[in-house]
Structures are given as C-alpha cells and as structure tokens.
Design an enzyme around this catalytic site. Structure first.
Site, mmCIF file in Angstrom:
data_model
loop_
_atom_site.group_PDB
_atom_site.id
_atom_site.type_symbol
_atom_site.label_atom_id
_atom_site.label_comp_id
_atom_site.label_asym_id
_atom_site.label_seq_id
_atom_site.Cartn_x
_atom_site.Cartn_y
_atom_site.Cartn_z
ATOM 1 N N HIS A 101 0.839 -1.200 0.000
ATOM 2 C CA HIS A 101 0.000 0.000 0.000
ATOM 3 C C HIS A 101 0.872 1.247 0.000
ATOM 4 O O HIS A 101 1.956 1.274 0.589
ATOM 5 C CB HIS A 101 -0.906 -0.009 1.236
ATOM 6 C CG HIS A 101 -1.970 1.031 1.228
ATOM 7 N ND1 HIS A 101 -1.844 2.227 1.897
ATOM 8 C CD2 HIS A 101 -3.188 1.054 0.617
ATOM 9 C CE1 HIS A 101 -2.943 2.956 1.721
ATOM 10 N NE2 HIS A 101 -3.774 2.275 0.955
ATOM 11 N N SER A 131 -8.338 -14.998 -1.501
ATOM 12 C CA SER A 131 -8.683 -13.609 -1.760
ATOM 13 C C SER A 131 -10.126 -13.457 -2.231
ATOM 14 O O SER A 131 -10.697 -14.365 -2.829
ATOM 15 C CB SER A 131 -7.739 -13.030 -2.816
ATOM 16 O OG SER A 131 -8.086 -11.706 -3.144
#
Length: 479
Positions: A195, A398
């Site tokens: 991120h 995921s």
C-alpha cells in the site's frame, strides 16, 4: 463436483496451515484452486505509460456556506434549504452505494441503536489503557476491542499494547514507526505492491526503503528479498508484510519471509516485521489452513482497518504491537494526566463503540459466515468473467477479482472500480450479492460489445495476471 460442497473455513482463529480449495468447475458452494503464479520478469516488455485519470474537481460541485438572513429564525428558510441539500445528498449516497464494487468497504451494517450516543463528543485522547482528565471517553469499549484482536492474533493481554486508529494508514505509520524506533539504522523492505502508505511512512520518517519484486500474484518474491537482504547484512531489517495487497489481494507468505531472514543471517533481535492486514487480516483467521498471522511468530505489529471487513460508518482501524516495543514511543503528558504513544492526539471515541457493537453481534461464527460468502461470490464472479471471454484472475484466499481495465472511464466511475495500469478489480465484500454481480456483469458484457469491434481487440494483460488467466486473442486461441 458434487453439489453442496462447502468451502472449508475455520471454526476458530487458531488453526495452522494452508487454505483448502476444492477443484472443478464452478459450483455456488465451492471454490477452485488457482495455479501457482510465476515470477515477474525483472525486465518486462516496454509499454507506453498510461496517463493517470484523476477525478473531477470538487470545487465545481461543492456545497457553499452562506450567512443566514436576519429574519431566518422567523422564516426558517435556512433550515429548509439545508434539509433539502441533505435529502439530495442522502439520495446520492444510496445510488452510489448501489453501484459500489471497487473498494474494500463492507456497506452492510446497521448502527441505529448507537444513534443515542451521537450527541456526545467522545474523545479517547492519549493512551487507551490509562484514563485522562477528559471524562467523556470510550476506553472501556476500546480496550475490549483490543483484547478481542489480541486473542485473534495470539498475544497475552499483559504482553501487548495497541489502540484504535483513525484508518489503516495510521496503523501502518505506527507499526513502521515502532520498527524505526527499535532499529534507528534499520532499512525498510516492502514489496512493490505494498500500500502507498508504507512508502509514505518511509518518506515521513526519512528511512532508507528497498522495494522488493513480486510474483505475478502480487505476493512478495522471497528470492529477490534474499538478494536485497544479503546486500545489506550490516543493517537491521524492518519488513512490511502484506496480508492482502491493495490491487491483487495477494497474501505474502509470512513463514517464508521469516525463513528467508533467518537464512540470510538475521537473528530475531535484528529484524522487525509489521503485518499490514488492512482487509484480509480479519478474513484469514477464519479460513481453514490459511497462513497464520500470530504473535507466537517473531513479528512486531499487526494492523487492520475497522471500516473494511467489519463495516463502520467512519474510517478506523486497529493497531497491535508488543508491550516491550512501545516504551520507546510512550511518554507522560501532564496536560492529559495520561501517557501517549499514539500518532494522533485526539482520537475518535465513537469508532471503538461501533467496532465493539459489531464484534459482539457477529462473533467468530458471524465472521466465518461472511468470509465464506465473500470467497464463494468472488469465485463466481471470476468464473463468469472468464466464461464471457474476459481476462480475470483471483488469488487463493482472496476476494479481490482482477480483470481487464474497462475502456470507458464513465463505466469505471459508475461502478467505482479501482484501476492500476491495464487492470481493474472488484473487491467482493459481505454486502455484495450474486444479484449485484450479475447486474455488473451484464452491463460490462454489453459495454464490451461496443468497445471491441472490428480491429479493436481486448488488451493482453498476461504480464499482469499471467497467461493462464489472459483471454486476449493470442492467449485465448491457445486454451
């Protein structure tokens, strides 16, 4: 595959190993195993850089603030005007929520029972474990939430310190700051798909930062990590480990990262690991045989977002670290009559109550059910996309479905899709239903029929999602 097969999920957050995924064609109660991703080439083919498309300037649509008329108390015109603005805004929120798919926010919540508390200015300024002179706080709720996460990540109550942050980024800023304070000369290692807040932290703290290559899946490439660790053996290592990357939802192999550090000669007193679990940090404990995030391993801190998988009307997060590390940051503040090791001063005292409310209502079984639903629906979307001839990828563990970027920016904005380069993604959250996915799919397929005609063909995105997941003209013909 027999109908009725179930995705295996953990009944509690205390199970080891890898997730078990069923094989075969799509079944609405099962998910299938993804192939092991290859390593991204260090020298990818040169492509023309895509210009970043920014959103519109909000100054063109902002709600200005105007002075009330002298006789407004008698006429009530101002109140009526503001009520109209808010009513239109609420209608807009409902419409945008209906078409929200690209960002990891759980919009399925109801906190009506907490409306009675909105009249209070609740502020948890300072240390959550030590009261300040400001008495309108919610520390008793905050510490209850922290204890719940401490149990989830297996650290004893007297061994941890933490607080409820204003967002996931603050958790990363705090975790990396603790690492920097423990090792002032340490080097920060983070995968290229971490991120952006991780690299923001490096700039803010003036840290040397080494970017590590990734696999096609987005997972950190431990072979490249090994090379870069060995090149800096004389300095301690501070690592950011992703429990779900931003774009592809990839989970770094924590055990492999620790093994790589040890094999490179880094003893446990020469490295610090921060786990960024913004979204999947709260999902993985409920998937059977998923890689385990636990303070029984040599990690320094874990952070998650509270407004993502839990669902909350305001951004918030949870940061947990070891008590032994926090003294390097903590100091007494006479003005507060408390201690403080947080990044912010004032902290939202309402957020802990919202989190406490949902954790109590759902419990482990409720989150287990939500995780199962998200994984199942994500596989449904991936299979439907590929059946329609659309390039798509879904990492094991995921709920982030990656696919080719739409050509139409209006379509992208309508569905609020997050894009990077030639790919976009949908993050399947508990509020995302099969009906919503079918609505999105029908619109996408219809639009693609107008985007790709004649000599205009869908792009090849094999370099970003792997050739097995690419359905461009070249790779589709080889299937």
């Amino acid at each position: 595959m027999a109908g009725g097969a179930e995705i295996e999920v953990a009944a509690s957050p205390n199970l080891n190993g890898k997730a078990e995924i069923c094989n075969g064609n799509f079944d609405p109660t099962a998910i299938q195993l993804e192939p092991l991703p290859p390593v991204v080439s260090e020298h990818p083919p040169e492509t023309k850089a895509r210009e970043i498309v920014l959103g519109r300037n909000v100054h063109t649509t902002c709600h200005s603030i105007t002075e009330p008329e002298l006789n407004d108390e008698q006429t009530g015109d101002k109140e009526a005007q503001m009520a109209g603005v808010l009513a239109r805004y609420r209608k807009n929120l409902m419409e945008r929520t209906k078409h929200h798919l690209g960002y990891p926010y759980n919009l399925d919540f109801d906190y009506g029972a907490l409306a009675q508390l909105q009249h209070f200015s609740i502020n948890n300024l300072g240390d959550p474990f030590i009261e300040s002179n400001y008495g309108v706080h919610s520390r008793q709720f905050e510490v209850g939430v922290l204890d719940w996460f401490a149990r989830l990540w297996e650290i004893e109550e007297n061994k941890y310190w933490g607080y409820i942050t204003n967002c996931g980024t603050e958790g990363n800023l705090h975790g990396i700051l603790v690492g920097r304070e423990v090792f002032p000369d340490g080097i920060l290692y983070a995968s290229r798909e971490s991120h952006y807040s991780v690299f923001k932290a490096a700039r803010m703290y003036r840290m040397e930062c080494v970017k590590v290559d990734t696999l096609i899946s987005g997972e950190i490439d431990c072979s490249d990590l090994r090379v870069k660790l060995l090149a800096n053996k004389d300095k301690p290592a501070i690592l950011n480990v992703n429990i779900g990357t931003t774009v592809k939802g990839a989970v770094d192999d924590l055990d492999h990262v620790i093994q790589t550090l040890e094999e490179c000669g880094f003893s446990h007193d020469r490295f610090y690991i921060h786990c960024d679990g913004a979204l999947f940090g709260l999902m993985m404990p409920f998937v059977k045989r998923a890689p385990k995030v636990s303070f029984k391993k040599p990690i320094g801190s874990v952070s998650v977002s509270g407004h993502k998988f839990v669902g909350c009307p305001m951004p918030c997060g949870v940061q947990i670290t070891r008590m032994e590390h926090i003294n390097v940051l903590s100091s007494n503040v006479e003005y507060l009559a408390s201690r403080d090791a947080t990044i912010m001063g004032s902290r939202n005292g309402h957020a802990p109550i919202f989190l406490w409310y949902t954790l109590n209502r759902k419990g482990y079984k409720g989150f287990q059910k939500d995780v199962q639903k998200c994984l199942r629906n994500a596989h449904y979307l991936k299979d439907r996309l590929q059946e329609a001839g659309i390039s798509a990828m879904l990492n094991e563990l995921s709920s982030t479905v990656v696919f080719e970027r739409p050509r139409d920016e209006d379509f992208t904005r309508r569905w609020q899709l997050a894009c990077q380069g030639n790919i976009a993604h949908v993050v399947v959250m508990p509020n995302v239903t099969i009906e919503k996915l079918d609505f999105f799919l029908s619109e996408l397929v219809e639009k693609r029929s107008t985007w790709y005609q004649g000599h205009v063909q869908p792009p090849c995105i094999a370099s970003e999602i792997g050739k097995d997941n690419c359905y461009c003209a070249e790779h589709k013909s080889k299937k």
